[in-house]
Design a protein around this motif. Structure first.
Motif: not given
Length: 285
Positions: A117-121, A123, A180-181
């Motif tokens: 859930r904290a991943e930003t790079e 999807d 994504s998200g």
């Protein structure tokens, strides 16, 4: 038409993982399946089976080469303990060029899901299925041997989901844009009582099934006799006696994501009818 992609499925031999594999294959994608013992995988022809262990993230490095999608579970090892290796797994996934990740929710907060859930790079999509239809297999022995189901709280409701529908939602999220998200609660098409489920199983097996309602005390005694721990018994009393709203409320995630309605429990029962066949018939089959 979605471009052919290669996806790494972890937990590929599990209840849900097998359906993720099958759905990806049905959609024309390449599948690499991670398992701790390739010799016992018994996966469909065409699946590339590789050995690895989520508790040892370095074993994933070769398995991640060339894949665009990654399906994750939150527990690992023989003891099914929550994985603490999420950050290292995600680091390897980023380095390999993985574009999409799905993670199967483990019933509560877990270190790996928190890391996803904290991943930003990359999807990511969290899959949050309610009760699996496969839980009905817990009744198979009693139905086959005595033609009965013995349960407490028989009016409790469950929007239980076919495991193949979880696999279908995962396959779409792993290979298509637009997810994504997202946190996808996944249910079946109808909220069912225990009696509804028993009736469907009776139709599937072609023979009546008695439903015996237990008191809480009788249920606890039965569960203890079957070897369940006190923690599990307390959990069952709570979830059966006071089913959370999310577990009994139907949502249309399957249809929205996959374009077709969720599978019914009647269909699941028909697919697994042999498991509930009378013991005499099963012995001569």
């Amino acid at each position: 038409m979605t471009q052919k992609q290669k996806v790494l499925v972890t937990g590929a031999t599990g209840t849900v993982g097998r359906h993720v594999v099958a759905e990806l294959l049905a959609r024309g994608h390449e599948v690499r399946a991670l398992t701790r013992d390739a010799a016992k995988a018994a996966l469909p022809t065409g699946v590339e089976v590789v050995e690895g262990d989520l508790t040892e993230p370095e074993t994933l490095v070769p398995a991640l080469r060339g894949v665009t999608g990654l399906h994750l579970i939150t527990f690992g090892g023989a003891g099914f303990t929550p994985l603490e290796t999420g950050a290292r797994i995600l680091e390897s996934a980023r380095a390999a060029g993985v574009r999409r990740i799905t993670v199967l929710h483990g019933g509560g907060p877990t270190p790996l899901e928190n890391a996803v859930r904290a991943e930003t790079e990359v999807d990511w999509t969290v899959l949050m299925p309610v009760e699996f239809m496969a839980n009905a297999l817990e009744w198979a022995e009693g139905i086959a041997a005595a033609g009965e189901v013995r349960e407490p709280f028989v009016s409790r409701l469950s929007a239980m989901v076919h495991e193949a529908d979880i696999g279908a939602v995962a396959a779409v999220a792993l290979t298509e844009e637009g997810h994504s998200g997202q946190e996808y609660v996944i249910t079946g098409p109808r909220s069912l009582t225990v009696g509804d489920k028993v009736a469907a199983l009776a139709v599937a097996r072609g023979q009546d099934i008695r439903l015996v309602e237990l008191t809480e005390e009788q249920a606890v005694a039965q569960w203890r006799a079957s070897g369940l721990t006190e923690d599990v018994i307390s959990f069952l009393l709570e979830v059966y006696g006071n089913t959370p709203e999310v577990g009994r409320t139907v949502v249309d995630t399957v249809e929205k994501v996959t374009g077709r309605p969720a599978r019914t429990f009647g269909r699941w029962a028909a697919e697994h009818a042999d498991a509930f066949a009378p013991a005499s018939r099963a012995a001569t089959a």
